[in-house]
Write a protein that holds these residues in place. Sequence first.
Motif: not given
Length: 718
Positions: A269-276
């Motif tokens: 799970v990468k990038g913006p989805e991780r932060s979400r």
Amino acid sequence: MTVQSVSVLLPGGAPGPFDYAKGGHDLKRGDVVSVPLGRREVTGVVWGPGTGEVGHNRLKSVSGLIDLPKLPDLICDFVDWMAGYTVSPKGNVLALALRSAEAGPGKTKLLFRRGALEPARMTPARQKVLAAAADGLARSMAEWAEMAGVSTATVKGLIEAGALEGVEVPLFRAPPDPDPEHMHLLLSPAQRGVADDLIAALDGGFSATLLDGVTGSGKTETYFEAVAEVLRRGGQALILLPEIALTHQFMDRFEARFGCRPCEYHSDVKGPERSRVWRAASDGTARVVVGARSSLFLPYADLKLIIVDEEHDSAFKQEEGVIYHARDMAVMRARMGDFPIVMASATPSLETWVNANQGRYRHLTLPARFGAAVMPDVQLIDLRRDKPPSQRFLSPPLEAAIEETLQRKEQTLLFLNRRGYAPLNICHECGHRIECPNCSAWLVEHRFRSKLTCHHCGYERAKPHSCPQCGTANSIASSGPGVERIAEEVTHLWPEARVAIASSDVLHGPKQTQEALASMAEGGIDILIGTQIVAKGHNFPNLTLVGVVDADLGLSGGDPRARERTFQLLHQVAGRAGRAEKPGRALLQTHQPEDRLMQAIAAGDRDAFLTLEAEDRERLGFPPFGRFAALVLSSPDEPLLEAYARDLAAAAPLAEGCTVWGPAPALMARLRGRTRLRFLVKTQRNFRIQDFVREWLAALPPPGKVRLNVDIDPQSFL
Ligand code: ADP
Ligand code: ZN
């Protein structure tokens, strides 16, 4: 005047925390801040009051607060505890908790929708945008440009003219709420009893439960009931799975029960989805997170339950960086949060099983498969008697069973935990074995790629025509089977059969493997040949025969957990047969059918095996009756490494109840060009093994070119 200071912990391996002046900010433990470090600005977390070790005149100030939720106190305490337990720098553990946070920008973003004004000047391009904007929806500048097929300059012009107006919208949509009442299965009485116990535990503060039931007994369905109850009460639940591959299928399962997908979190799970997900865990909108090890470190606002599914799985052990076992860390996380943890398995780890037997953990059992499915009939094939023909690997009884299964139009799974064509290439003149130049390992032959490959460092070479040692031409022969070689044998025996390989290989990568597994489930394959990736999670309704090509594989070597792991794997693989209406059988080829492990597998008597294994370990003082810590030293500079290891051996403190073995060559004595030495610390159960290791290493930190890894409670002895 005293300057008010705080200590700030920086993610990463640097020592610390470091003191900073507050710089006029109101700061609490857990606040994420930006601080100067040398010439850079770095992100850190306020860890507590300043230590006062740095003079005020030299103290730098915190630059500012970062727009991120504060880490809950519990998470800070967990980081402190875990750094102590694993003998790791605190900053490295903090990095686990902050990893996905940093990628996250602010809480809102600016979008544009149709404004009140008409542009003074109209162009065809502008017209296209305004026509599209009639729907009243807000979009980013780039989205408008793409949608209307115009340049962003056009969109900008419309914004300046007031024809499009800006709106601030939350950057992340909250994840959907799983509905605890979405679907109810009618649980069997045994399942209902277990579910009620799990639900009751939610009122009891911390508890640890082993949920023990054969594959297919409904463990997942019953722990879903406890998750549903957490949802009704408004809390959060975490479901830890050992492997990402298993998460994908699990999502559908979850959606069927709760009406939507949970938050998913793991290294894919990468990038913006991780932060979400990070933010949603922190503001409580992520009601259920399903993930691998790393999801344990999310800053949950109100975690009330952890499930560790397949708790025995060695993939829960993180072997690099901060070395930890996610299951054991999860137990402590539950203890600190004062809520229950449930560990589910059909083949519990010896540790968990002993804990349950000794009453430290609660023990709930689901004895039978749900519905018509029954456990497969397991038989041993004695390879000393039933020998395969020369240069072949399937014995006559296994061959006959495959033939029968094909006749009945049912499916066969042949299991061999070895990738490639042959594990070894050997010169039949001088006996020379072809090894990796960087590792103590033989090169594995991959015939489809026509290469010899090292499975540890990736080194590759062509198969030599003549022996590198004695020079004899055409003397190098493949020795032993890998899955490719079994496929060759099967295709030779049954040219008409539909055959596929599933292994975690470059050629048969994740995609091909997923396809092979899907095709197997739909009946598109007659004989599937697979490594351990076929062992778990999949349901093949028409699979009625499992053949284990080499049941003894994995038993050799000096690892005290080898037998336990072999048992788990064989049990799991055998359990693939007959999961639906049709009864299944499993045939295990072995050279040691009298071994109690093989006997227990054949008799389906797991507890007999675990009881005897536990007795052995208790006699030897091995875990869980004693404790181990491994120190692995490695370096490309062998003399330096040996000198340091000698000094370290001499510096080992003397302590009662504690023995230090080593330095000895690690099982992988060379790896990726580095020589590796190992110390093993063995202590009594209640010995403070971490304090011992810390004291020892403090006296003699490793020189720059030597890497030292501390592994508390090692799982394997590589
Ligand atoms: P486990 O987690 O122990 O392997 P699962 O919970 O996956 O077992 O159950 C095995 C299969 O049986 C699943 O397909 C599941 O949906 C089904 N099942 C289990 N319990 C019930 C039940 N009470 N009613 C209907 N189907 C059930
Ligand atoms: Zn290698």
